[in-house]
Write an enzyme that holds these catalytic residues in place. Sequence first.
Site, PDB file in Angstrom:
ATOM      1  N   TYR A 142      42.962  42.266  39.732  1.00  0.00           N
ATOM      2  CA  TYR A 142      43.107  41.528  40.982  1.00  0.00           C
ATOM      3  C   TYR A 142      44.014  42.304  41.941  1.00  0.00           C
ATOM      4  CZ  TYR A 142      44.394  37.851  44.267  1.00  0.00           C
ATOM      5  OH  TYR A 142      44.610  37.126  45.422  1.00  0.00           O
TER       6      TYR A 142
ATOM      7  N   VAL B 271      31.046  40.268  38.632  1.00  0.00           N
ATOM      8  CA  VAL B 271      31.280  39.090  37.798  1.00  0.00           C
ATOM      9  C   VAL B 271      32.122  39.460  36.578  1.00  0.00           C
ATOM     10  CG1 VAL B 271      29.160  37.912  38.495  1.00  0.00           C
ATOM     11  CG2 VAL B 271      29.086  39.492  36.562  1.00  0.00           C
ATOM     12  N   HIS B 272      32.796  38.443  36.039  1.00  0.00           N
ATOM     13  CA  HIS B 272      33.568  38.657  34.809  1.00  0.00           C
ATOM     14  C   HIS B 272      33.661  37.405  33.957  1.00  0.00           C
ATOM     15  CE1 HIS B 272      36.598  36.865  37.470  1.00  0.00           C
ATOM     16  NE2 HIS B 272      37.304  36.580  36.391  1.00  0.00           N
TER      17      HIS B 272
ATOM     18  N   GLU C 121      40.723  45.036  51.274  1.00  0.00           N
ATOM     19  CA  GLU C 121      40.969  44.223  52.454  1.00  0.00           C
ATOM     20  C   GLU C 121      41.350  45.066  53.671  1.00  0.00           C
ATOM     21  OE1 GLU C 121      43.685  41.103  51.409  1.00  0.00           O
ATOM     22  OE2 GLU C 121      42.149  39.994  50.294  1.00  0.00           O
TER      23      GLU C 121
ATOM     24  N   LYS D 293      35.358  28.868  46.789  1.00  0.00           N
ATOM     25  CA  LYS D 293      34.942  29.145  45.438  1.00  0.00           C
ATOM     26  C   LYS D 293      34.504  27.866  44.742  1.00  0.00           C
ATOM     27  CE  LYS D 293      38.121  32.994  44.346  1.00  0.00           C
ATOM     28  NZ  LYS D 293      39.253  33.376  43.470  1.00  0.00           N
TER      29      LYS D 293
ATOM     30  N   ARG E 171      45.485  30.055  43.673  1.00  0.00           N
ATOM     31  CA  ARG E 171      45.900  31.203  44.504  1.00  0.00           C
ATOM     32  C   ARG E 171      45.691  30.892  45.991  1.00  0.00           C
ATOM     33  NH1 ARG E 171      43.232  35.195  40.712  1.00  0.00           N
ATOM     34  NH2 ARG E 171      44.876  36.053  39.412  1.00  0.00           N
TER      35      ARG E 171
ATOM     36  N   LYS F 101      36.172  44.410  31.054  1.00  0.00           N
ATOM     37  CA  LYS F 101      36.974  43.604  30.130  1.00  0.00           C
ATOM     38  C   LYS F 101      36.347  42.245  29.837  1.00  0.00           C
ATOM     39  CE  LYS F 101      40.147  41.526  33.549  1.00  0.00           C
ATOM     40  NZ  LYS F 101      39.654  42.222  34.767  1.00  0.00           N
TER      41      LYS F 101
END
Length: 428
Positions: free
Chosen positions: A168, A110-111, A306, A375, A352, A138
């Site tokens: 990312y 999580v961020h 991936e 999401k 995205r 961060k």
Amino acid sequence: MRQLEGTKCSFLLCLGMSIIICSVIYLRAGITTQPAETKTSSCRPFSSECKAFLPGTEKGVEWHRHDCQVESYILNSPLQCSNLIPDLHFITRPLSGEEEDYPLAFIVTVHKELELFVRLLRAIYMPQNVYCIHVDAKAPYEYQMAVQRLVSCFQNTFLSSRSETVTYAGFSRLQADLNCMRDLAKSKIGWRKVVNLCGQDFPVKSNLELVRYMQSKEWRDRNMTPGVKQPVSMSHRTRLQHKEIIGSHVARKGLGLKKSPPPYNLQVYFGTAYYALTRAFVDFVLKSPIAHDLLEWSKDTFSPDEHYWVTLNHVKAPGSHMDGGWAGDIRAIKWRDQEGRTHNGCKGHYVRDICIYGVEDLPWIINRNSMFANKFERNTFPEALDCLEQWHRNKVLSQATVPIDPSWLLATPSSSSSSSYSNSSTGA
């Protein structure tokens, strides 16, 4: 006279002590009840589209949500775990022997979106499982402290011992999972499989359904890493060298510097970054020279998570699935380029090229019945998560083989017609 004065003094002493004792009791009561006062009674009602997924609504039943200020509760209340756990409606007992005998491990990275994380955690939380939470280095300090305070209330939930600054498509995202894997490998809880999540996921299957899916004939003692041999269109990810600009992005090195071939002449696969892995496979990942060398080789590739898991799942290893292909319904995701083929379009909006779900996407999510959906966002389409969360909790509690604690209820029904909910529910 002296006797009268003595009696008067004794009375005043008793009166003073009584006032002190009452004051202490009052102050303590005020402190212990304070967290509940931070919650609001004016919750956002369920949308009209949601009513199709809530039992009894066709008979005039209205569902009323209980907690609507999850984030402010965590940030602003003097947290006492004895209050927090019931106030936030965490389930505190295994709901069946079947689940208790098959504990799962979860890695959650999580961020942002503190409220989404809390709601995700309570949706997947069961006391027999174990949870490793990786907070992006961060992330704002206030966010990190809030997650730490919440996690400290549960013996089976902990922060990753090492935090990465996640980029990312960078190697740091893969490293974050590996950090948690090392921690989980030391856990005294006998977890059977590990599943990784991000903070914008939400479960579709109940914990009982996850356990049964993991133990099904197809997946018992097998890993789920959906993917195929790397297509030519994706080969640039591992054929060319990349560098991670920490906390920003991933870029190619130079004008297209080529990488050496993968170690052991491995066939590179391409697939999802999400998985369900056996504990024996995790041990293989942490100890095998093949896994170590592939990891080192992957450090200057694009989005290595991936290809790393799915490639290792195609070598001789515990739980490997050589011909798995895209099997393993781990995520319900609406990709923009699959619109019209695998889904009917995004009813929320694309970010995205991935759909941020709106409430009108829920029928597709529920009918697909994947393990998780991705999401969700709180600020753009909050009604979608409200509805899915209540639908999921109703399902979880309906499958329980133990008495339901009232604190586990996220919402309660009340009848807006002449018939009571209790009568309509018992007649169902």
